[in-house]
Write an enzyme that holds these catalytic residues in place. Structure first.
Site, mmCIF file in Angstrom:
data_model
loop_
_atom_site.group_PDB
_atom_site.id
_atom_site.type_symbol
_atom_site.label_atom_id
_atom_site.label_comp_id
_atom_site.label_asym_id
_atom_site.label_seq_id
_atom_site.Cartn_x
_atom_site.Cartn_y
_atom_site.Cartn_z
ATOM 1 N N HIS A 96 0.850 -1.194 0.000
ATOM 2 C CA HIS A 96 0.000 0.000 0.000
ATOM 3 C C HIS A 96 0.889 1.247 0.000
ATOM 4 O O HIS A 96 1.946 1.256 0.638
ATOM 5 C CB HIS A 96 -0.928 -0.018 1.221
ATOM 6 N N GLY A 174 -7.810 8.941 0.061
ATOM 7 C CA GLY A 174 -8.230 9.711 1.229
ATOM 8 C C GLY A 174 -8.384 11.203 0.963
ATOM 9 O O GLY A 174 -8.505 11.998 1.890
ATOM 10 N N SER A 214 -10.567 7.120 -2.924
ATOM 11 C CA SER A 214 -11.811 7.889 -2.801
ATOM 12 C C SER A 214 -12.977 7.283 -3.583
ATOM 13 O O SER A 214 -13.821 7.993 -4.124
ATOM 14 C CB SER A 214 -11.593 9.344 -3.211
#
Ligand code: PGA
Length: 251
Positions: A96, A174, A214
């Site tokens: 990630h 985010g 998102s």
């Protein structure tokens, strides 16, 4: 046909009781309904074993968000792929962008993690994606290609066939700024070609490539309707059972 997947990535959120409650809530909402994708919950390590018990395992799988790059031994604070497997979890998120950025994970460490995950029969959900500055200087394709090549292209065809990829542009994570459906499709198509050049079209065509960044109930359907987008890796919106289920239902 390749697998469609919607996977939640809870990141470092929810204490023990809250996390187990969320896993139960998701499982209750899923109930006996049939969805057109696999559903995975990516929980912190402490939730894994109990989350596996409280969800309906026919419908929901559980993933860790990281694993150690060493098999076992004197590595204080680390959690091995074997330990994760022993909880009943089936997947592990690897590479990630938050781990690459904040924990200095390199191509080499990620390669080791992928190998250990596969050796322990965990399915890696391997994350790739460019930073904003890299897109602005038009090197985003090169960056994503390098991330795949350097950490995955040592794998045999058989092992590569077990990997799930997640394209997550760092600028979309985010931030509330989602890649447009065209930007997502363009990159997913590129990724599939990179795989095809190395492993052949057969493997490329069955590799699941998720989009992350998102993704939410209002944009999931449009993102998932692209031919090369096979689902999503969902951060913020996976922390609310209702929102997460709406994304699952977008297929
Ligand atoms: P986000 O995170 O959905 O909150 O943008 C996605 C991810 O980092 O996996």
């Amino acid at each position: 046909m390749r697998k469609k997947i919607v996977a939640g990535n809870w990141k470092m959120n929810k204490n023990y009781a809250e996390g187990i409650e969320l896993a139960k809530e998701v499982s209750n909402l899923v109930g006996n309904k049939t969805f057109h994708c696999e559903i995975i919950l990516g929980t912190p390590f402490i939730h894994l074993a109990e989350a596996v018990k409280v969800v309906n395992s026919q419908k929901i799988s559980v993933a860790a968000q990281n694993c150690a790059n060493k098999p076992s031994g004197a590595y204080t604070g680390e959690v091995s792929a074997e330990m994760i497997k022993s909880t009943g979890a089936s997947h592990v998120i690897i590479g990630h962008s938050e781990r690459r950025a904040y924990y200095a994970e390199t191509y080499q460490t990620l390669k080791e993690k992928v190998d250990l995950a596969l050796q322990n029969n965990l399915i890696p959900i391997f994350c790739i994606g460019e930073k904003l500055s890299e897109r602005e200087t038009s090197i985003h394709f090169d960056i994503v290609k390098a991330q795949i090549q350097e950490s995955l292209f040592h794998l045999s065809e058989e092992n590569f066939g077990r990997i799930v990829l997640a394209y997550e542009p760092v600028w979309a994570i985010g931030t509330g700024v989602t890649a447009t459906p065209d930007q997502a499709q363009e990159m997913h198509f590129f990724i599939r070609n990179v795989i095809s050049d190395k492993y052949g079209k057969g493997i490329a065509d069955v590799t699941t490539i998720l989009y992350g960044g998102s993704c939410n109930p209002s944009n999931a359907k449009e993102l998932f309707s692209n031919p090369d987008v096979d689902g999503g890796l969902i951060g913020g919106a996976s922390l609310k059972a209702d929102d997460f289920l709406k994304i699952v239902d977008a297929f």
